[in-house]
Scaffold this motif. Structure first.
Motif, PDB file in Angstrom:
ATOM      1  N   ILE A  62     -49.479 -32.883 -14.985  1.00 43.39           N
ATOM      2  CA  ILE A  62     -48.643 -34.048 -14.748  1.00 43.39           C
ATOM      3  C   ILE A  62     -47.193 -33.611 -14.859  1.00 43.39           C
ATOM      4  N   ALA A  63     -46.385 -34.019 -13.883  1.00 35.50           N
ATOM      5  CA  ALA A  63     -44.965 -33.648 -13.850  1.00 35.50           C
ATOM      6  C   ALA A  63     -44.117 -34.900 -13.716  1.00 35.50           C
ATOM      7  N   ALA A  64     -43.010 -34.939 -14.439  1.00 35.71           N
ATOM      8  CA  ALA A  64     -42.079 -36.062 -14.357  1.00 35.71           C
ATOM      9  C   ALA A  64     -40.675 -35.578 -14.708  1.00 35.71           C
ATOM     10  N   HIS A  65     -39.689 -36.397 -14.380  1.00 37.70           N
ATOM     11  CA  HIS A  65     -38.282 -36.050 -14.589  1.00 37.70           C
ATOM     12  C   HIS A  65     -37.568 -37.271 -15.163  1.00 37.70           C
ATOM     13  N   TYR A  66     -36.376 -37.064 -15.672  1.00 32.89           N
ATOM     14  CA  TYR A  66     -35.598 -38.178 -16.203  1.00 32.89           C
ATOM     15  C   TYR A  66     -35.320 -39.240 -15.147  1.00 32.89           C
ATOM     16  N   GLN A  67     -34.953 -38.822 -13.952  1.00 28.94           N
ATOM     17  CA  GLN A  67     -34.613 -39.824 -12.936  1.00 28.94           C
ATOM     18  C   GLN A  67     -34.961 -39.424 -11.511  1.00 28.94           C
ATOM     19  N   ILE A  68     -35.378 -38.180 -11.298  1.00 29.11           N
ATOM     20  CA  ILE A  68     -35.726 -37.732  -9.946  1.00 29.11           C
ATOM     21  C   ILE A  68     -37.191 -38.032  -9.647  1.00 29.11           C
ATOM     22  N   ASP A  69     -37.462 -38.463  -8.431  1.00 36.26           N
ATOM     23  CA  ASP A  69     -38.820 -38.798  -8.003  1.00 36.26           C
ATOM     24  C   ASP A  69     -39.648 -37.519  -7.875  1.00 36.26           C
ATOM     25  N   SER A  71     -43.059 -37.734  -7.417  1.00 39.17           N
ATOM     26  CA  SER A  71     -44.371 -38.108  -6.884  1.00 39.17           C
ATOM     27  C   SER A  71     -44.838 -37.160  -5.784  1.00 39.17           C
ATOM     28  N   GLU A  72     -43.899 -36.526  -5.093  1.00 40.33           N
ATOM     29  CA  GLU A  72     -44.257 -35.576  -4.048  1.00 40.33           C
ATOM     30  C   GLU A  72     -43.760 -34.176  -4.411  1.00 40.33           C
ATOM     31  N   HIS A  73     -43.964 -33.815  -5.651  1.00 41.62           N
ATOM     32  CA  HIS A  73     -43.502 -32.522  -6.138  1.00 41.62           C
ATOM     33  C   HIS A  73     -44.064 -31.391  -5.284  1.00 41.62           C
ATOM     34  N   TYR A  74     -43.222 -30.398  -5.028  1.00 47.66           N
ATOM     35  CA  TYR A  74     -43.607 -29.314  -4.108  1.00 47.66           C
ATOM     36  C   TYR A  74     -44.821 -28.530  -4.555  1.00 47.66           C
ATOM     37  N   LEU A  75     -45.147 -28.555  -5.846  1.00 46.25           N
ATOM     38  CA  LEU A  75     -46.258 -27.753  -6.341  1.00 46.25           C
ATOM     39  C   LEU A  75     -47.606 -28.465  -6.216  1.00 46.25           C
ATOM     40  N   ALA A  76     -47.578 -29.766  -5.943  1.00 44.55           N
ATOM     41  CA  ALA A  76     -48.787 -30.583  -6.012  1.00 44.55           C
ATOM     42  C   ALA A  76     -49.912 -30.089  -5.109  1.00 44.55           C
ATOM     43  N   ASP A  77     -49.642 -29.926  -3.822  1.00 46.32           N
ATOM     44  CA  ASP A  77     -50.682 -29.467  -2.891  1.00 46.32           C
ATOM     45  C   ASP A  77     -51.184 -28.078  -3.253  1.00 46.32           C
ATOM     46  N   TYR A  78     -50.268 -27.224  -3.706  1.00 46.70           N
ATOM     47  CA  TYR A  78     -50.656 -25.859  -4.073  1.00 46.70           C
ATOM     48  C   TYR A  78     -51.671 -25.860  -5.211  1.00 46.70           C
ATOM     49  N   ASN A 130     -40.485 -29.355 -15.251  1.00 54.56           N
ATOM     50  CA  ASN A 130     -39.737 -28.653 -14.206  1.00 54.56           C
ATOM     51  C   ASN A 130     -38.283 -29.092 -14.231  1.00 54.56           C
ATOM     52  N   SER A 131     -37.373 -28.129 -14.264  1.00 55.62           N
ATOM     53  CA  SER A 131     -35.941 -28.392 -14.264  1.00 55.62           C
ATOM     54  C   SER A 131     -35.603 -29.321 -15.445  1.00 55.62           C
ATOM     55  N   GLY A 132     -34.961 -30.468 -15.163  1.00 52.48           N
ATOM     56  CA  GLY A 132     -34.642 -31.392 -16.241  1.00 52.48           C
ATOM     57  C   GLY A 132     -35.861 -31.952 -16.933  1.00 52.48           C
ATOM     58  N   GLY A 133     -37.002 -31.912 -16.235  1.00 54.88           N
ATOM     59  CA  GLY A 133     -38.230 -32.407 -16.842  1.00 54.88           C
ATOM     60  C   GLY A 133     -38.725 -31.551 -17.982  1.00 54.88           C
ATOM     61  N   GLY A 134     -38.172 -30.348 -18.154  1.00 50.34           N
ATOM     62  CA  GLY A 134     -38.616 -29.475 -19.240  1.00 50.34           C
ATOM     63  C   GLY A 134     -38.451 -30.102 -20.600  1.00 50.34           C
ATOM     64  N   SER A 135     -37.274 -30.654 -20.862  1.00 53.02           N
ATOM     65  CA  SER A 135     -37.031 -31.278 -22.170  1.00 53.02           C
ATOM     66  C   SER A 135     -37.720 -32.633 -22.277  1.00 53.02           C
ATOM     67  N   ALA A 172     -42.928 -24.867 -18.796  1.00 52.52           N
ATOM     68  CA  ALA A 172     -41.524 -25.080 -18.464  1.00 52.52           C
ATOM     69  C   ALA A 172     -41.196 -24.195 -17.273  1.00 52.52           C
ATOM     70  N   SER A 173     -40.725 -24.799 -16.192  1.00 51.96           N
ATOM     71  CA  SER A 173     -40.439 -24.048 -14.967  1.00 51.96           C
ATOM     72  C   SER A 173     -39.011 -24.310 -14.524  1.00 51.96           C
ATOM     73  N   ALA A 174     -38.200 -23.247 -14.419  1.00 51.56           N
ATOM     74  CA  ALA A 174     -36.794 -23.373 -14.034  1.00 51.56           C
ATOM     75  C   ALA A 174     -36.146 -24.503 -14.835  1.00 51.56           C
TER      76      ALA A 174
END
Length: 390
Positions: A62-69, A71-78, A130-135, A172-174
């Motif tokens: 499961i991936a989420a961010h403070y304010q960026i969408d 839902s179509e994260h680039y890693l999902a299909d992979y 991922n990115s800001g979602g790390g924290s 934690a990614s980037a």
């Protein structure tokens, strides 16, 4: 904890230029314990669940961010094509960062985690920060295993904050070490008046030729100290201003933070050398980006500053939360990243409490857009997961 009935729509992707064969995408819309469906129809918690056609994965991310969408994260299909479920999840604060409240965001994340566990029957859940979602994802796991997050002063804790289901793994990614940390690292230390975007201390001007690049160790030391001082000075003003406006009957007020594309590493590649291109940032050339109206924390409110960006008060710094995370963890650095650096990945790795933690790197940019980088990342994660849970 009840979250209401989920709105679900399933679409099996066909073989077209923008989709992945064999991957099913299912839209999920759900209420939160502290927010219901909006009058316009939108649910506070929304996302898309990806899985292989005909598969019911026992391991999911499961991936989420403070304010960026996400839902179509680039890693999902992979991940879905590798037999791992992927929930690209959004809290109510997607696109509304100025109203962000950490305790409510964590409750919204909990809705997604619980859906994976109780509705999809997922046995192993891995958080992708991922990115800001790390924290943000670190704060979720931290709260789930050892409740510690408190609401902003004068507010009650979000319902369900102490009922979060812990995940089994953390990636934690980037990622950077938190919103206050990345803002301060990028802040222009030469700003002398927060109300005047032009006023500058020329001895600390990152873009003045007489100062560099290359930047001397003394310049960098003074500049870094000025950045911290600037963050703390804004906090001092915010605390006083919040008292003033509340006394007048106001709950909050907006304000602007300008010039936030000014990390010395963006300008001088000799500082923490990597494979990143010189004199670049996510918004282009730093000198131009720094003088634009676009930037992190550009639009704030007083409460948002205290809860999101302040070094002194915000609970969005990763390290205190990472110190409570002892599950298996993977930290991935992007070697061409122009805004997150190897020292950030090292800080995250070192702060993790567990002994099963891995630090690795991929020769690519922040979004892993170079040819083959996303497949390499997906393979890396899939192998890491298989070694522990499959």
């Amino acid at each position: 904890m009840t979250t209401g009935r989920a709105e679900r729509r399933e679409v099996t992707q066909k073989n077209s230029g923008s989709s992945t064969p064999g991957v099913t995408r299912e839209f999920i819309g759900m209420d939160s314990p502290t927010a219901r469906r909006a009058g316009s129809g939108g649910h506070p918690c929304q996302g898309v669940y990806y899985r292989g056609v005909g598969r019911k994965p026992k391991v999911a991310m499961i991936a989420a961010h403070y304010q960026i969408d996400f839902s179509e994260h680039y890693l999902a299909d992979y991940m879905a094509t590798r037999g791992i479920g992927f929930l690209g999840w959004n809290t109510r604060f997607r696109g509304h960062e100025t109203s962000f409240l950490l305790d409510h965001a964590l409750v919204d994340l909990g809705v997604g985690v619980r859906w994976l566990r109780e509705v999809q029957g997922v046995e192993t859940i891995v958080l992708l920060g991922n990115s800001g979602g790390g924290s943000l994802m670190a704060a979720y796991q931290s709260q789930a295993v050892e409740p510690n997050v408190t609401p902003l002063e004068g507010m009650r804790p979000a319902t369900g904050l102490t009922e979060l289901l812990p995940a089994d793994g953390y990636i934690a990614s980037a990622a950077h070490p938190g919103r206050p940390d990345v803002l301060t690292a990028w802040m222009d230390g030469s700003v002398v008046d927060e109300l005047d975007p032009v006023a500058t201390d020329s001895t600390l001007d990152l873009f003045a030729e007489q100062n560099g690049p290359p930047f001397s160790a003394d310049f960098v030391k003074r500049y870094r100290a000025a950045q911290v001082k600037r963050n703390n000075a804004i906090t001092d003003w915010v605390v006083k201003e919040l008292k003033r406006v509340r006394k007048a009957g106001f709950s909050d007020r907006p304000f602007t933070v300008h010039r936030t594309w000014a990390d010395p590493r963006m300008v001088d590649p000799a500082l923490e050398p990597t494979k990143r291109p010189a004199n670049t940032c996510y918004a282009g050339t730093p000198v131009n980006a720094n003088r634009s109206a676009y930037g992190i924390a550009a639009a704030c409110t007083l409460r948002n500053w205290l809860g999101m960006w302040s070094l002194r008060t915000a609970q969005t710094r990763a390290e205190p939360h990472l110190a409570r995370i002892d599950c298996p963890a993977l930290v991935i650095n992007a070697e061409q990243d122009t805004g997150v650096y190897p020292s950030d990945a090292q800080r995250i790795h070192d702060a993790l409490a567990g002994t099963d933690k891995t630090l690795c790197a991929v020769d690519t940019d922040h979004y892993f857009t170079t040819p083959g980088a996303r497949s390499e990342k997906a393979d890396m994660i899939a192998k890491w997961i298989a070694k522990r849970w499959r």
